[in-house]
Design a protein around this motif. Structure first.
Motif, PDB file in Angstrom:
ATOM      1  N   ARG A  21     -16.146 -10.854 -15.087  1.00 53.34           N
ATOM      2  CA  ARG A  21     -17.590 -10.681 -15.225  1.00 53.34           C
ATOM      3  C   ARG A  21     -17.901  -9.379 -15.953  1.00 53.34           C
ATOM      4  O   ARG A  21     -17.323  -8.330 -15.667  1.00 53.34           O
ATOM      5  CB  ARG A  21     -18.267 -10.673 -13.858  1.00 53.34           C
ATOM      6  N   GLY A  22     -18.782  -9.476 -16.898  1.00 52.17           N
ATOM      7  CA  GLY A  22     -19.119  -8.332 -17.755  1.00 52.17           C
ATOM      8  C   GLY A  22     -18.886  -8.748 -19.193  1.00 52.17           C
ATOM      9  O   GLY A  22     -19.816  -9.218 -19.876  1.00 52.17           O
ATOM     10  N   PRO A  23     -17.634  -8.638 -19.669  1.00 51.42           N
ATOM     11  CA  PRO A  23     -17.374  -9.117 -21.032  1.00 51.42           C
ATOM     12  C   PRO A  23     -17.472 -10.641 -21.138  1.00 51.42           C
ATOM     13  O   PRO A  23     -17.639 -11.173 -22.230  1.00 51.42           O
ATOM     14  CB  PRO A  23     -15.951  -8.633 -21.312  1.00 51.42           C
ATOM     15  N   TYR A  24     -17.358 -11.332 -20.003  1.00 51.24           N
ATOM     16  CA  TYR A  24     -17.462 -12.799 -19.997  1.00 51.24           C
ATOM     17  C   TYR A  24     -18.549 -13.226 -19.015  1.00 51.24           C
ATOM     18  O   TYR A  24     -18.711 -12.620 -17.959  1.00 51.24           O
ATOM     19  CB  TYR A  24     -16.140 -13.448 -19.570  1.00 51.24           C
ATOM     20  N   ASP A 100       4.808  -1.928 -19.233  1.00 48.42           N
ATOM     21  CA  ASP A 100       4.344  -1.188 -20.412  1.00 48.42           C
ATOM     22  C   ASP A 100       2.857  -1.469 -20.593  1.00 48.42           C
ATOM     23  O   ASP A 100       2.446  -2.235 -21.456  1.00 48.42           O
ATOM     24  CB  ASP A 100       5.148  -1.623 -21.645  1.00 48.42           C
ATOM     25  N   SER A 101       2.043  -0.816 -19.760  1.00 42.11           N
ATOM     26  CA  SER A 101       0.605  -1.104 -19.754  1.00 42.11           C
ATOM     27  C   SER A 101      -0.064  -0.731 -21.065  1.00 42.11           C
ATOM     28  O   SER A 101      -1.062  -1.351 -21.452  1.00 42.11           O
ATOM     29  CB  SER A 101      -0.066  -0.366 -18.591  1.00 42.11           C
ATOM     30  N   GLU A 102       0.447   0.274 -21.762  1.00 39.93           N
ATOM     31  CA  GLU A 102      -0.187   0.725 -23.006  1.00 39.93           C
ATOM     32  C   GLU A 102      -0.074  -0.321 -24.111  1.00 39.93           C
ATOM     33  O   GLU A 102      -0.929  -0.408 -24.985  1.00 39.93           O
ATOM     34  CB  GLU A 102       0.454   2.044 -23.466  1.00 39.93           C
ATOM     35  N   ASN A 103       1.002  -1.103 -24.081  1.00 45.78           N
ATOM     36  CA  ASN A 103       1.251  -2.081 -25.156  1.00 45.78           C
ATOM     37  C   ASN A 103       1.197  -3.519 -24.648  1.00 45.78           C
ATOM     38  O   ASN A 103       1.822  -4.408 -25.216  1.00 45.78           O
ATOM     39  CB  ASN A 103       2.624  -1.820 -25.783  1.00 45.78           C
ATOM     40  N   VAL A 109       1.336 -11.050 -26.838  1.00 44.93           N
ATOM     41  CA  VAL A 109       1.382 -11.898 -28.035  1.00 44.93           C
ATOM     42  C   VAL A 109       2.829 -12.215 -28.390  1.00 44.93           C
ATOM     43  O   VAL A 109       3.183 -13.363 -28.720  1.00 44.93           O
ATOM     44  CB  VAL A 109       0.664 -11.218 -29.213  1.00 44.93           C
ATOM     45  N   SER A 110       3.702 -11.201 -28.308  1.00 47.97           N
ATOM     46  CA  SER A 110       5.121 -11.416 -28.591  1.00 47.97           C
ATOM     47  C   SER A 110       5.736 -12.388 -27.596  1.00 47.97           C
ATOM     48  O   SER A 110       6.562 -13.234 -27.958  1.00 47.97           O
ATOM     49  CB  SER A 110       5.865 -10.071 -28.543  1.00 47.97           C
ATOM     50  N   TYR A 111       5.328 -12.270 -26.341  1.00 48.55           N
ATOM     51  CA  TYR A 111       5.821 -13.175 -25.302  1.00 48.55           C
ATOM     52  C   TYR A 111       5.449 -14.622 -25.625  1.00 48.55           C
ATOM     53  O   TYR A 111       6.291 -15.530 -25.573  1.00 48.55           O
ATOM     54  CB  TYR A 111       5.227 -12.741 -23.958  1.00 48.55           C
ATOM     55  N   ILE A 112       4.198 -14.854 -25.994  1.00 52.52           N
ATOM     56  CA  ILE A 112       3.749 -16.214 -26.324  1.00 52.52           C
ATOM     57  C   ILE A 112       4.470 -16.735 -27.562  1.00 52.52           C
ATOM     58  O   ILE A 112       4.878 -17.907 -27.622  1.00 52.52           O
ATOM     59  CB  ILE A 112       2.220 -16.235 -26.521  1.00 52.52           C
ATOM     60  N   GLU A 133      -7.255 -10.269 -27.434  1.00 55.95           N
ATOM     61  CA  GLU A 133      -7.899  -9.122 -28.094  1.00 55.95           C
ATOM     62  C   GLU A 133      -9.139  -8.685 -27.319  1.00 55.95           C
ATOM     63  O   GLU A 133      -9.359  -7.487 -27.104  1.00 55.95           O
ATOM     64  CB  GLU A 133      -8.284  -9.503 -29.525  1.00 55.95           C
ATOM     65  N   LYS A 134      -9.939  -9.650 -26.913  1.00 61.51           N
ATOM     66  CA  LYS A 134     -11.172  -9.325 -26.200  1.00 61.51           C
ATOM     67  C   LYS A 134     -10.878  -8.708 -24.831  1.00 61.51           C
ATOM     68  O   LYS A 134     -11.532  -7.731 -24.421  1.00 61.51           O
ATOM     69  CB  LYS A 134     -12.015 -10.595 -26.034  1.00 61.51           C
ATOM     70  N   LEU A 135      -9.875  -9.247 -24.134  1.00 57.86           N
ATOM     71  CA  LEU A 135      -9.503  -8.706 -22.825  1.00 57.86           C
ATOM     72  C   LEU A 135      -8.988  -7.281 -22.950  1.00 57.86           C
ATOM     73  O   LEU A 135      -9.302  -6.411 -22.131  1.00 57.86           O
ATOM     74  CB  LEU A 135      -8.431  -9.595 -22.183  1.00 57.86           C
ATOM     75  N   ASP A 136      -8.196  -7.047 -23.984  1.00 58.97           N
ATOM     76  CA  ASP A 136      -7.643  -5.706 -24.177  1.00 58.97           C
ATOM     77  C   ASP A 136      -8.747  -4.718 -24.527  1.00 58.97           C
ATOM     78  O   ASP A 136      -8.776  -3.585 -24.006  1.00 58.97           O
ATOM     79  CB  ASP A 136      -6.584  -5.751 -25.285  1.00 58.97           C
ATOM     80  N   ALA A 137      -9.677  -5.143 -25.385  1.00 60.88           N
ATOM     81  CA  ALA A 137     -10.766  -4.258 -25.796  1.00 60.88           C
ATOM     82  C   ALA A 137     -11.681  -3.909 -24.628  1.00 60.88           C
ATOM     83  O   ALA A 137     -12.267  -2.813 -24.592  1.00 60.88           O
ATOM     84  CB  ALA A 137     -11.575  -4.910 -26.919  1.00 60.88           C
ATOM     85  N   SER A 138     -11.795  -4.809 -23.658  1.00 58.50           N
ATOM     86  CA  SER A 138     -12.670  -4.565 -22.509  1.00 58.50           C
ATOM     87  C   SER A 138     -11.901  -4.024 -21.298  1.00 58.50           C
ATOM     88  O   SER A 138     -12.454  -3.953 -20.200  1.00 58.50           O
ATOM     89  CB  SER A 138     -13.389  -5.859 -22.126  1.00 58.50           C
ATOM     90  N   ASN A 139     -10.634  -3.678 -21.515  1.00 56.25           N
ATOM     91  CA  ASN A 139      -9.800  -3.074 -20.464  1.00 56.25           C
ATOM     92  C   ASN A 139      -9.656  -3.996 -19.250  1.00 56.25           C
ATOM     93  O   ASN A 139      -9.637  -3.556 -18.113  1.00 56.25           O
ATOM     94  CB  ASN A 139     -10.385  -1.724 -20.016  1.00 56.25           C
ATOM     95  N   ARG A 140      -9.529  -5.313 -19.520  1.00 57.07           N
ATOM     96  CA  ARG A 140      -9.354  -6.282 -18.437  1.00 57.07           C
ATOM     97  C   ARG A 140      -7.956  -6.910 -18.446  1.00 57.07           C
ATOM     98  O   ARG A 140      -7.550  -7.510 -17.463  1.00 57.07           O
ATOM     99  CB  ARG A 140     -10.384  -7.422 -18.554  1.00 57.07           C
ATOM    100  N   LEU A 141      -7.239  -6.811 -19.544  1.00 54.23           N
ATOM    101  CA  LEU A 141      -6.009  -7.573 -19.723  1.00 54.23           C
ATOM    102  C   LEU A 141      -4.951  -7.227 -18.682  1.00 54.23           C
ATOM    103  O   LEU A 141      -4.367  -8.117 -18.047  1.00 54.23           O
ATOM    104  CB  LEU A 141      -5.450  -7.360 -21.137  1.00 54.23           C
ATOM    105  N   PHE A 142      -4.684  -5.953 -18.482  1.00 61.77           N
ATOM    106  CA  PHE A 142      -3.612  -5.546 -17.567  1.00 61.77           C
ATOM    107  C   PHE A 142      -3.892  -6.051 -16.150  1.00 61.77           C
ATOM    108  O   PHE A 142      -3.000  -6.604 -15.487  1.00 61.77           O
ATOM    109  CB  PHE A 142      -3.468  -4.020 -17.558  1.00 61.77           C
ATOM    110  N   ASN A 143      -5.125  -5.886 -15.679  1.00 60.59           N
ATOM    111  CA  ASN A 143      -5.450  -6.295 -14.314  1.00 60.59           C
ATOM    112  C   ASN A 143      -5.336  -7.805 -14.124  1.00 60.59           C
ATOM    113  O   ASN A 143      -4.873  -8.277 -13.083  1.00 60.59           O
ATOM    114  CB  ASN A 143      -6.856  -5.829 -13.942  1.00 60.59           C
TER     115      ASN A 143
END
Length: 723
Positions: A21-24, A100-103, A109-112, A133-143
């Protein structure tokens, strides 16, 4: 069915989705969560063999193994008996991605990209790269990845069938958020189980060891009908060889279905992406293929405008050599197109040396009765029934589907009916076979229990007319007939056009002469056809007005003749008056005069044409439905289309039509006759009428007492308000 454990897992995934919720917005959660669940499922499936696959890939690459051979060899590392390539050659798993949270975005993407080709295509259809890309930009991907890594989706914990339940539960909730159309919904698994129980009842061959059968769903969605069919057959025949085929136009549903097939090591190439009917870009994925069993829940109540050009062209150009020879339904509901499509894929009947096929399809009420006699829907029903392909229709309860509360019906269609069913159709009233859910799911408030499924299957298998069941009706238990058996002909009827003669009186009164102004042919006399020369236009209009006035004056001379009760006599006097006035009445103007001065009069003489035949009165025209009684020889001469002659049909049914007229029409209107050229055959299946039970109204005294009691209560309430 979903157990409490599975519901808990689905609930956990939903809770994770709420972190978006927020970016989506909630309707967009599916864009992330569905591919993420598929990815986690793959991760759990491949984790035990991951290191071995990476080592083998390195060895094969170093040895210069041909690229085309590598997928097959790596697949054998995942499972020695596995046929469909499913592996991952990247160094990542969900656990390693979190290191490797930073990358995490490029690593994901490499995994897929490290998956085998079919798996990569699945994520391409999900368009998951855009969401990363959208998840990473909104700081949601790692969580999101971290939370999903705690969800164990390994097949040892969640079977493929159970995973299908979880997927469809999630898709249903996402659809609810997106407010999907009523016709675009997923089929509850208990409904699919009923369909599979029905379609495989009496099918002894499918339970023979080593038998090969192909199952097809032209609107396969996430693959529920294919999965449940496989489950039903393998529950009694582990050695059955089954080919599962499907087509789906929605990228997301196709991706989920393919993921399920890939994990089960089924042939993913048998699941085609595209529009089954054909939309100009995609088409029928199996144009030359026949199938033993077909199941579908096509979208109903949905327009087929996008497919109209392709479907209409096939209908008009190839007819019965294509898929849609019998006719086309109304543009606002294309469900009958799918049934015709499935019928075109039946194996030849046993009488023609083939295996034959069976079909189970879900419809709403429209295909039962929509369309007049001779229309597309009626002709489709006629074609199916007269070919003796319709076995049974089972009426289901309302509020059974997630996104629509309407009543639905399972049609069973087959070109290999057993002998006792030939020439017959069974109707089953299952509308009261349900139990209320403890908690509703959107519009789904009712569900079928195992006992309901077993009993409906038993009713179908028994094939008995008048079989009863104790059911709950308006809060009370009643014994009701729930199975009826009919001859095919009982659903057919002839739509007969009955004409009555035109009878007019005529009178040249000022009021009737004034009606000439309403007749376009008379009014146009004073309208000039010239455009450029104003003087010529004025002269033209003046001449027309003079002609109009002369006609009025001529007609006024007939006033003293009084009322004519015979049009022929009036026309004689009209011609004489025009001759005396030296007027020529062109045919359109003459027709306008007759229309203005004539009035319908049942006491007048019959108006006749030049050959002396009575002219029909369009206002008295009526139609009669002449039933095709038991014993009617079927099929009747079948000429489909509005411009087709019906001579053979009339010749075959002339006796029945005339007998009906003598018994039902002529005693009331002796001057009526049939316009045989307009006779058409219609078919409808009024299933509700056949199970209707009349209940007489309560006694008037009882109703009056209730009204009096209510009036007293209302009066007391009003006193309280006034006080």
């Amino acid at each position: 069915m979903l157990t409490e454990n599975h519901k808990a897992i689905a609930g956990t995934i939903w809770d994770i989705a709420n972190r978006l919720r927020g970016p989506y917005r909630p309707p967009q959660y599916r864009l992330v969560m569905l591919p993420m669940v598929v990815l986690r499922r793959f991760d759990c499936v491949l984790e035990p063999s991951k290191e071995a696959v990476i080592r083998e890939h390195a060895r094969l690459t170093a040895a210069g193994t041909p690229e085309r051979a590598i997928p097959r060899l790596l697949t054998k590392i995942v499972g020695p008996d596995r046929k469909q390539p499913l592996y991952n050659i990247s160094p990542y798993t969900f656990e390693k991605l979190l290191g490797d949270s930073e990358n995490i975005a490029p690593n994901l993407v490499s995994y897929i990209n490290g998956f085998s080709e079919t798996a990569r295509r699945i994520f391409d259809k999900f368009k998951f790269g855009e969401q990363i890309e959208k998840l990473d930009a909104s700081n949601r991907l790692f969580n999101i990845v971290k939370l999903m890594s705690d969800v164990d989706l390994h097949p040892d914990k969640i079977s493929n069938l159970e995973m299908g339940y979880i997927f469809e539960h999630l898709v249903m909730r996402f659809n609810e958020q997106a407010n999907e159309e009523a016709g675009d919904h997923f089929t509850p698994r208990e409904v699919i189980r009923l369909m599979t129980h029905l379609i495989y009842t009496g099918e002894e061959d499918v339970y023979k060891a080593g038998v090969y059968r192909e199952i097809y769903d032209p609107t396969c969605g996430t693959g529920g009908m294919l999965s449940v069919s496989e489950e039903t057959i393998r529950a009694q025949n582990l050695k059955a060889n089954l080919g599962l085929y499907g087509q789906e136009y929605n990228d997301e549903s196709w991706a989920i279905c393919c993921a399920d097939m890939l994990i089960k090591d089924e042939e993913t190439g048998n699941i085609v992406l595209g529009d089954t009917l054909g939309d100009g870009k995609t088409k029928d994925g199996f144009p030359d293929k026949k199938f033993h069993y077909m199941l579908a829940n096509p979208p109903f109540g949905v327009e087929w405008k996008e497919q109209q050009r392709i479907v209409t062209k096939e209908h008009e150009e190839v007819g019965f050599d294509g898929r849609f020879g019998a006719g086309l339904p109304a543009i606002n509901d294309g469900s009958l197109l799918f049934l015709q499509h499935m019928i075109s894929k039946m194996h030849d009947a046993p009488s023609r040396g083939g295996d034959g096929s069976r079909i189970a399809i879900i419809f709403n009420g429209s295909p039962l009765f929509s369309g007049d006699a001779g229309s597309g829907p009626s002709n489709i029903r006629r074609w199916i029934i007269e070919k003796d392909w319709l076995e049974a229709i089972i009426a289901l309860p309302d509020q059974l589907f997630y996104n629509t509360g309407i009543f639905t019906y399972v049609w069973l269609v087959s070109n290999r009916k057993p002998p006792e069913r030939r020439g017959k159709v069974q109707l089953i009233d299952g509308t009261r076979f349900f139990q209320k859910m403890k908690k509703s799911l959107n519009n789904k408030r009712n569900e079928l229990s195992d006992a309901h499924i077993a009993r409906l299957t038993e009713l179908y298998g028994n094939f008995r007319d008048g079989e009863t069941e104790r059911v709950l009706v308006d809060g009370a238990w009643e014994e009701r007939v729930v199975s009826r058996i009919f001859d095919n002909a009982e659903f057919g009827f002839l739509k007969v056009t009955v004409e009555r003669p035109l009878r007019l009186n005529f009178e040249a009164t000022p009021e009737r002469i004034a009606r000439l102004e309403e007749q376009s042919a008379f009014a146009n006399l004073a309208v000039s056809k010239k455009r450029k020369d104003a003087k010529a236009v004025e002269a033209d209009e003046a001449a027309g007005q003079a002609q109009q006035e002369a006609i009025r004056a001529m007609l006024a001379t007939l006033a003293n003749k009084g009322r004519f009760m015979d049009r022929a006599q009036f026309e004689v006097d009209l011609d004489k008056a025009a001759k005396r006035a030296r007027l020529k009445l062109p045919a359109p103007v003459r027709k306008a005069v007759l229309s203005a001065l004539g009035e319908r009069d049942p006491r007048a003489e019959i108006c006749r044409d030049a050959k002396g035949h009575p002219e029909p009165d369009s206002e008295l025209r009526d139609t009669e439905s002449v039933p095709l009684h038991k014993g009617t020889d079927l099929p009747l001469p079948m000429e489909f289309g509005p411009d087709m002659p019906n001579d053979k049909l009339v010749a075959a049914m002339r006796g029945a039509i005339d007998a009906y007229m003598r018994a039902e029409v002529l005693p009331h209107v002796p001057d009526a006759w049939v316009d045989y050229s307009k006779t058409k055959v219609g078919y409808e299946i009024p299933i509700n009428r056949h199970f209707y039970v009349y209940k007489p109204p309560r006694p008037l005294a009882e109703i009056g007492a209730d009204i009096t009691s209510l009036e007293g209560k209302i009066a007391d309430l009003l006193k309280g308000l006034v006080a």
